[in-house]
Design an enzyme around this catalytic site. Structure first.
Site, PDB file in Angstrom:
ATOM      1  N   ARG A 181       0.827  -1.203   0.000  1.00  0.00           N
ATOM      2  CA  ARG A 181       0.000   0.000   0.000  1.00  0.00           C
ATOM      3  C   ARG A 181       0.862   1.254   0.000  1.00  0.00           C
ATOM      4  NH1 ARG A 181      -4.916  -2.499   3.755  1.00  0.00           N
ATOM      5  NH2 ARG A 181      -5.999  -3.419   1.960  1.00  0.00           N
ATOM      6  N   TYR A 240      -6.951  -0.005  -6.794  1.00  0.00           N
ATOM      7  CA  TYR A 240      -6.459  -1.312  -6.362  1.00  0.00           C
ATOM      8  C   TYR A 240      -5.726  -1.239  -5.030  1.00  0.00           C
ATOM      9  CZ  TYR A 240      -2.091  -0.348  -9.179  1.00  0.00           C
ATOM     10  OH  TYR A 240      -0.945   0.161  -9.734  1.00  0.00           O
ATOM     11  N   GLU A 241      -5.430  -2.434  -4.477  1.00  0.00           N
ATOM     12  CA  GLU A 241      -4.893  -2.576  -3.113  1.00  0.00           C
ATOM     13  C   GLU A 241      -5.820  -1.944  -2.072  1.00  0.00           C
ATOM     14  OE1 GLU A 241      -2.462  -4.325  -1.932  1.00  0.00           O
ATOM     15  OE2 GLU A 241      -1.673  -5.006  -3.848  1.00  0.00           O
ATOM     16  N   GLY A 242      -7.108  -2.012  -2.335  1.00  0.00           N
ATOM     17  CA  GLY A 242      -8.095  -1.414  -1.445  1.00  0.00           C
ATOM     18  C   GLY A 242      -8.421  -0.015  -1.904  1.00  0.00           C
ATOM     19  N   GLN A 282      -9.621   2.701   2.324  1.00  0.00           N
ATOM     20  CA  GLN A 282      -8.478   3.175   3.120  1.00  0.00           C
ATOM     21  C   GLN A 282      -8.933   4.210   4.147  1.00  0.00           C
ATOM     22  OE1 GLN A 282      -5.529   1.678   2.718  1.00  0.00           O
ATOM     23  NE2 GLN A 282      -6.470   0.503   1.067  1.00  0.00           N
TER      24      GLN A 282
END
Length: 592
Positions: A297, A441-443, A448
């Site tokens: 992240r 992406y990656e949350g 977040q």
């Protein structure tokens, strides 16, 4: 598009003059004998060469050509396999890897600078080694010694790549409802069956093998996220002597047709009874994944910074050369028909906004990387715990704020170009398309923000936030008189953030909707205050040197711009959060 030039001067300024990383390394015995300023300087110089000369020239052609899928086989754009071999042969895939298995062993604060250069050169290219590095982090922390010895050396060497197979068509953020299954076999391996989507680098022609880390559920797994396990599933099985064996039952069903990052293969991966091996403990797969997530992240946040840096470099070169109209104060270039557009106030506003946000972002990503290093290498338990807490608090800010700002800075760069910024041949529209995925992406950035507000602020009852706030307050309290032009507004901004944090904590006790209602604006306010602190630190490092070096004069001028024109954004964000959640629920679902 302008030729990319790695911002080595600014990287060295942040590392050496703002954060004094040499003192940090000297205090960590695990790094003291292996890392020094001279070695790091050499690493950054060589990374700049390979990214600027070998990878950056492929960015536009790679976007134009994209990846190709043909009956499960994926080909990357022309030049990518050769560039990847050059990158791998330099040891760059394993720059932060465990030396025991062939990695370079550099701390995250160094590899973060390499990541920035790589992703500025080509975000799509940079995803392949990024996913490999992330997979290596999980394996190095959680895999058995046998698995590590079998897979890590070739992954660090760039001979094999890695991928992370999490998402399914019905399960994105909610991984607890994944359907991929893992059946135990008599030999200790597992049979993996299921499909995964949005898998970056799931199939390609860059390396001879691809090592997939796959989330799946065992037959007796409990429901929800507590029933997820992690498995290593190679594209080609590995023989006892380390050579490649037969093809595993894993294949690429298709690649996605996307808005951007065209040269990155985003795959649908099918596992049809593929052989895999358990990584870590049964039903503890999410813990193994989250070991990687803090690194990944932050890495995605750095992608936002990288895109903004490339956009700024393009826009500055264009603004210096493009002639349009006269300056408001009269002709600055009387020998020509018009002045360069850099004389115009609005162009300067955009350029300074980009510069201030990029340089603030570089300091922020470096600070978070330092906390990762302290958490990993410190021998002091209290120091490790504090750094772990700061990493947990700041990781969602780094991912979301850096990428939201990355979109802003690429759009500003496009706007400087005017109509030419909308045309493909100039490269600016590609940066806008490419950076957009970093917010997803990656949350997603909304997730977040929920993580920051719900888990990190409310979940710790503000304890993790106070660690951060106290550090900033200590800086303010020790600022000398020469720094008061920055320390005073920083103190006011921190007061605003402190008070807003307490307000949300109080409201959340009686209304859980307040967490989600506040989260995005709160994260942004947090980001701007953090940048103000880091800009004050950079101003402190530059003071007294501006007369002899225009770099420091520029640094102080940009700090003044940030405090005058960008930090005031916190006031509207504060008002939005304090408006509460009520207005979000005035409509029934049918009224939308």
């Amino acid at each position: 598009m302008a030729d990319y030039k790695a911002p080595l001067r600014d990287m060295r300024f942040v590392l050496n003059e703002v954060f004094d990383v040499s003192s940090l390394w000297a205090s960590l015995p695990a790094l003291a004998e292996t890392v020094d300023s001279e070695t790091v300087d050499a690493i950054l110089e060589e990374a700049a060469k390979v990214t600027c000369r070998t990878i950056a020239p492929l960015s536009r052609s790679g976007d134009e050509e994209g990846c190709h899928w043909n009956d499960t086989v994926v080909s990357t754009p022309a030049g990518f396999p050769e560039a990847y071999r050059t990158y791998a042969e330099g040891g760059w895939v394993g720059v932060g890897g465990n030396p025991e298995f062939g990695g370079m062993g550099m701390p995250k604060v160094v590899s973060a600078q390499v990541e920035e250069m790589l992703n500025s050169a080509s975000l799509a290219f940079g995803l392949y080694p990024m996913l490999t590095s992330g997979a290596c982090v999980s394996l190095n922390t959680h895999a058995s010694e046998e698995l590590k010895a079998t897979y890590l050396p070739n992954m660090y060497a760039g001979v094999w790549c890695g991928s992370m197979c999490l998402t399914e068509a019905h399960a994105g953020t909610d991984l607890g409802i994944i359907r991929t299954r893992a059946e135990p076999a008599a030999d200790g391996s597992y049979s993996i069956s299921g499909s995964k989507i949005f898998i970056t680098g799931g199939e390609h022609d860059l390396t001879e093998n691809i090592i997939h880390l796959v989330l799946a559920k065992l037959p007796d797994a409990p429901a929800g996220p507590k029933g997820i396990s992690l498995f290593l599933v190679p594209k080609f099985l590995v023989n006892a002597d380390g050579s490649l064996g037969e093809r595993n039952a894993v294949s690429c069903g298709s690649i996605e047709h996307k808005m951007g990052i065209q040269a990155s293969a985003t795959c649908v991966m099918n596992f049809d009874g593929a052989r895999g091996w358990l990584v870590g403990e049964p039903n503890k797969g999410l813990a193994a994944m989250f070991t990687m997530m803090n690194y990944e992240r932050l890495g995605v946040g750095i992608q936002g910074l990288s895109s903004g840096e490339r956009s700024y470099q393009n826009a500055v070169e264009y603004a210096r050369e493009r002639l349009q109209s006269r300056a408001p104060t009269g002709a600055q270039n009387p020998g020509k028909a018009a002045d360069p557009i850099i004389v115009h106030p609005d162009v300067r506003r955009m350029l300074l906004t980009m510069k201030a946000l990029n340089e603030g972002g570089r300091a922020f990503s470096t600070y978070v990387a330092m906390q990762l290093d302290i958490a990993k290498y410190s021998e002091d338990a209290q120091q490790r715990e504090r750094a772990d807490s700061l990493v947990a608090l700041l990781t969602p800010v780094a991912k979301a704020f850096l990428t939201d700002i990355g979109l802003e800075t690429t759009v500003h760069g496009q706007q400087v170009f005017g109509g030419h910024g909308y045309i493909r041949e100039w490269g600016q529209e590609q940066l806008v398309r490419d950076v957009r995925i970093t917010q997803i992406y990656e949350g997603t950035n909304g997730i977040q923000a929920l993580d920051l507000m719900g888990r990190k602020i409310v979940g710790s009852n503000g304890a993790w936030y106070r660690l951060f706030s106290d550090e900033v307050r200590q800086f303010i309290d020790t600022a000398d008189s020469d720094l008061q032009e920055f320390a005073r507004p920083l103190a006011n901004a921190l007061d605003t953030l402190d008070e807003l944090t307490a307000w949300v904590l109080d409201r959340a006790r009686s209304n859980p909707n307040e967490i989600g209602a506040a989260s995005v604006e709160y994260l942004h306010l947090f980001g701007y205050v953090t940048y103000a602190w880091l800009w004050a630190r950079m101003a402190k490092a530059a003071q007294g040197k501006e007369g002899a070096d225009e770099f420091y004069a520029g640094k102080l001028a940009t700090a003044r711009f940030y405090f005058a024109r960008l930090l005031p954004r916190i006031h509207s964000l504060n008002a939005s959060v304090r408006a509460g959640s009520e207005s979000l629920y005035l409509l029934d679902a049918a009224q939308f």
